[in-house]
Scaffold this motif. Structure first.
Motif, short mmCIF file in Angstrom:
data_model
loop_
_atom_site.label_atom_id
_atom_site.label_comp_id
_atom_site.label_asym_id
_atom_site.label_seq_id
_atom_site.Cartn_x
_atom_site.Cartn_y
_atom_site.Cartn_z
N CYS A 259 0.85 -1.20 0.00
CA CYS A 259 0.00 0.00 0.00
C CYS A 259 0.88 1.24 0.00
O CYS A 259 2.08 1.17 0.26
CB CYS A 259 -0.96 -0.01 1.19
N GLU A 260 0.23 2.36 -0.30
CA GLU A 260 1.00 3.58 -0.55
C GLU A 260 1.82 4.04 0.67
O GLU A 260 3.01 4.30 0.55
CB GLU A 260 0.01 4.68 -0.92
N LYS A 261 1.14 4.08 1.82
CA LYS A 261 1.86 4.57 3.02
C LYS A 261 3.01 3.64 3.38
O LYS A 261 4.09 4.08 3.75
CB LYS A 261 0.90 4.64 4.21
N GLY A 262 2.76 2.33 3.26
CA GLY A 262 3.79 1.36 3.60
C GLY A 262 4.96 1.46 2.64
O GLY A 262 6.13 1.41 3.05
N ALA A 263 4.64 1.62 1.36
CA ALA A 263 5.71 1.71 0.36
C ALA A 263 6.58 2.93 0.63
O ALA A 263 7.80 2.89 0.49
CB ALA A 263 5.11 1.77 -1.04
N ARG A 264 5.93 4.01 1.05
CA ARG A 264 6.70 5.23 1.36
C ARG A 264 7.63 4.97 2.55
O ARG A 264 8.80 5.32 2.54
CB ARG A 264 5.73 6.38 1.69
N GLY A 347 -7.33 -11.38 -5.60
CA GLY A 347 -6.71 -10.30 -6.36
C GLY A 347 -5.85 -9.45 -5.44
O GLY A 347 -6.14 -9.31 -4.24
N LEU A 348 -4.80 -8.89 -6.02
CA LEU A 348 -3.82 -8.16 -5.21
C LEU A 348 -4.43 -6.93 -4.54
O LEU A 348 -4.03 -6.54 -3.44
CB LEU A 348 -2.63 -7.76 -6.10
N ASN A 349 -5.41 -6.35 -5.22
CA ASN A 349 -6.05 -5.17 -4.66
C ASN A 349 -6.61 -5.40 -3.25
O ASN A 349 -6.50 -4.54 -2.38
CB ASN A 349 -7.21 -4.75 -5.56
N ALA A 350 -7.19 -6.57 -3.06
CA ALA A 350 -7.74 -6.90 -1.75
C ALA A 350 -6.63 -6.92 -0.70
O ALA A 350 -6.82 -6.51 0.44
CB ALA A 350 -8.45 -8.24 -1.80
N PHE A 351 -5.46 -7.39 -1.11
CA PHE A 351 -4.33 -7.44 -0.17
C PHE A 351 -3.82 -6.02 0.12
O PHE A 351 -3.45 -5.70 1.25
CB PHE A 351 -3.21 -8.33 -0.72
N ARG A 352 -3.81 -5.19 -0.92
CA ARG A 352 -3.38 -3.80 -0.69
C ARG A 352 -4.31 -3.14 0.33
O ARG A 352 -3.87 -2.45 1.25
CB ARG A 352 -3.44 -3.01 -2.01
#
Ligand SMILES: Cc1ncc(COP(=O)(O)O)c(C=O)c1O
Length: 471
Positions: A259-264, A347-352
Motif C-alpha cells: 500500500c501507498e503509506k507502507g511503500a513510502r 486479487g492483489l487489490n484486496a491485499f493492498r
C-alpha cells in the motif's frame, strides 16, 4: 475419509464464524494439563478410532491456545490467514508434495518461482532476484547471514552489524552461522529507534582498521517492537559505497510495500542485497511461511548446494530449480500453493486494502492516545504498531507505572477484552498494539482504549498515594 474431512472442515468454519464472539486467548499452566490428552503415559498400542480422536482434538486441545487470527488479538504479531490459504495448506499436505527438487515437484516448483517473482516485483528488487520460501522469518534471516558469510569468502574475522531494535532471530542467526561473538556489533539506535548510517560507517571503518572483515549490515523493514523502519535507501547507498551487503529484515513489515503509506515508509527496500519476508504475517497466510529474496539467487546455490550421489538424478540444469539447494531444508512442503491460491482468489487489490487497513487503524490508535489526558504515547504508529501506556497525572516513578500497566494488560486478557503484549522502550514499560488483521475494526480499538482508561483508573485507585505499590 470424507466424513472425517467434513467433520474437520465443519469445525473450522464454526470456529471462524464464532471467532469474534469468543475470547482472543485461552491457556492453562502445565500442572492443569499434565494428566490430560493421554497424560504422560506411553503412546496407545491400539487405535481409538479417528472420529473420536478428531473430536477430542477439536474440543479439548485446539481451543487451548491464543487465537492469533482473532480481531482483538493485537499482541506480538497477529496472523489472520485467508481461507484459500488454509485450503492450500490442507491440499499441500494431502498431496504430500516434496518440494526439495524439480524432479520431485515440477508444477509446485514453478508456482514457487512465480510467487517469488511476485514478491520481487512488489519490493522493487532488480529482475533476476529470487530466493525461496522458508519455515518463517527466523529461517530466512539465518539463510541471509550464512549466504553473506559465504559470499564474502568465509573470512576468519567476519563482522555483522545489527540494530539494537533488530529481531532476536538475527542474533541467533549470527550464532548459528558461526559469526564469532566479537564479530557481532549491536549498534544503538537514536530516539527515533532507527539505525543512523553515520554510526554504521564509523563502526565499519573502525573494524576494518583493526583488521576485521565487515560482511553484512542488517536493517529493519519494520521492527517488531515499534514498527520503526531504518533509513533503507541511505543504508543501501552506504553499504554499496563501503562494499558490504545490506540485509533488510522485513519479516514483520515488508509486505507494507503493497500500500501507498507502507511503500513510502519502506522506500529503498528493493535496493537491499537480501530481504526477509513473512507471508504468515502480513500476507495473511497460515504458519509456516517465510521467505528470503536475494539479488542473485545463484549465491544461494553456491552457498548451500551439496550434490551427493544419491541425488544425482535430480540435477536437471539451472532452469529446473532445486529449492533444496537454496537453504536449510531438503524435504520441504509446497508453501507457495497457499499464497498463489490466496492472491489469485482475491486479487492483489484486496491485499493492498487489507495491509492499508492495519496502518490506518494504528494511526487512529495513535490519534486517540494523543487526545487522551491519561494515555501517554511511547512510539508513534508505524506499519500497524503503536506503543503507549496509562499514566495518571503526577506518576513519575517507573516501578509503579510498570505495575499499573502490567495489571491493566493482565485484566484485559483475563476478561477477554483483547490480547495485547508489552515491551520496553528506553527502560519504560510499554503497552503495544499491533493491528494486522483486516477484521480488527476501529470500534474494537476504541473499546480497547476506553477499557484501558477505565481499568487504569480503577487500578490506580488501589494505590494509596502515587508512587506506592498496590495494596
Ligand atoms: C522483524 C522480525 N524478524 C524476524 C521474525 C521471526 O520470524 P518467524 O517467527 O517467522 O521465525 C519476526 C517474528 O515476529 C519479526 O517480527
Amino acid at each position: 475419509m470424507r466424513a472425517l474431512g467434513y467433520q474437520a472442515v465443519d469445525a473450522l468454519v464454526e470456529r471462524w464464524a464464532g471467532l469474534r464472539d469468543d475470547v482472543p486467548w485461552r491457556g492453562a499452566p502445565y500442572q492443569d494439563l499434565r494428566d490430560r490428552f493421554g497424560g504422560e503415559g506411553p503412546a496407545p498400542e491400539e487405535g481409538e478410532g479417528a472420529a473420536a480422536v478428531l473430536e477430542e482434538a477439536i474440543r479439548d486441545v485446539l481451543p487451548l491456545a491464543a487465537r492469533v487470527d482473532h480481531p482483538r488479538f493485537l499482541a506480538f504479531i497477529p496472523s489472520a490467514p485467508t481461507w484459500p490459504s488454509v485450503l492450500g495448506d490442507f491440499l499441500a499436505s494431502g498431496f504430500n508434495v516434496f518440494q526439495g527438487t524439480w524432479l520431485g515437484s515440477a508444477g509446485p516448483s514453478r508456482v514457487e518461482l512465480m510467487v517469488l517473482e511476485w514478491f520481487r516485483q512488489w519490493l522493487g528488487m532488480p529482475s533476476g532476484a529470487g530466493g525461496l520460501l522458508t519455515s518463517g522469518g527466523s529461517a530466512a534471516n539465518l539463510v541471509a547471514v550464512a549466504v553473506a558469510r559465504e559470499a564474502a569468502g568465509n573470512p576468519s574475522r567476519p563482522v555483522v552489524y545489527l540494530s539494537d531494535q533488530g529481531h532476536s532471530s538475527l542474533l541467533r542467526a549470527c550464532r548459528i552461522a558461526g559469526i564469532p561473538r566479537e564479530g557481532i556489533r549491536i549498534l544503538p539506535t537514536g530516539p527515533d529507534l532507527r539505525l543512523d548510517p553515520s554510526r554504521v560507517r564509523t563502526a565499519v571503518e573502525r573494524d576494518r582498521a583493526e583488521g576485521a572483515v565487515p560482511i553484512l549490515v542488517c536493517a529493519n523493514g519494520g521492527t517488531t517492537n515499534t514498527g520503526s523502519v531504518d533509513p533503507l535507501a541511505a543504508l543501501a547507498s552506504l553499504t554499496r559505497e563501503l562494499g558490504l551487503r545490506l540485509h533488510v529484515d522485513g519479516a514483520f513489515g515488508g509486505f507494507g510495500v503493497l500500500c501507498e503509506k507502507g511503500a513510502r515508509a519502506l522506500d529503498g527496500i528493493g535496493q537491499a542485497d537480501s530481504v526477509t519476508l513473512d507471508p504468515h504475517k502480513w500476507l495473511f497466510q497460515t504458519f509456516e511461511c517465510g521467505c528470503l529474496l536475494v539479488r542473485d539467487p545463484g549465491e544461494l546455490d553456491r552457498a548451500f548446494r551439496v550434490t551427493p550421489e544419491y541425488l544425482q538424478d535430480t540435477q536437471l540444469g539451472a532452469e529446473q530449480v532445486n529449492f533444496g539447494d537454496r537453504g536449510v531444508q531438503l524435504s520441504r512442503s509446497f508453501r507457495a500453493l497457499k499464497i498463489w491460491m490466496s492472491v489469485r482468489s482475491f486479487g492483489l487489490n484486496a491485499f493492498r486494502t487489507a495491509v492499508a487497513h492495519g496502518i490506518d487503524r494504528a494511526e487512529e490508535v495513535e490519534a486517540r492516545v494523543r487526545a487522551s489526558r491519561e494515555l501517554e504515547l511511547l512510539s508513534p504508529a508505524s506499519l500497524g504498531i503503536v506503543t503507549y501506556r496509562f499514566r495518571p497525572r503526577g506518576w513519575e516513578d517507573e516501578g509503579p507505572l510498570e505495575a499499573l500497566n502490567r495489571g491493566i494488560q493482565g485484566r484485559l486478557r483475563e476478561e477477554g477484552t483483547a490480547m495485547t503484549s508489552s515491551t520496553r522502550l528506553n527502560n519504560r514499560f510499554a503497552l503495544r498494539v499491533c493491528v494486522l488483521n483486516p477484521h480488527t475494526t476501529r470500534k474494537d480499538l476504541d473499546d480497547l482504549l476506553d477499557r484501558v482508561e477505565r481499568l487504569g483508573r480503577d487500578l490506580a485507585e488501589a494505590y494509596r498515594t502515587p508512587g506506592e505499590r498496590p495494596r
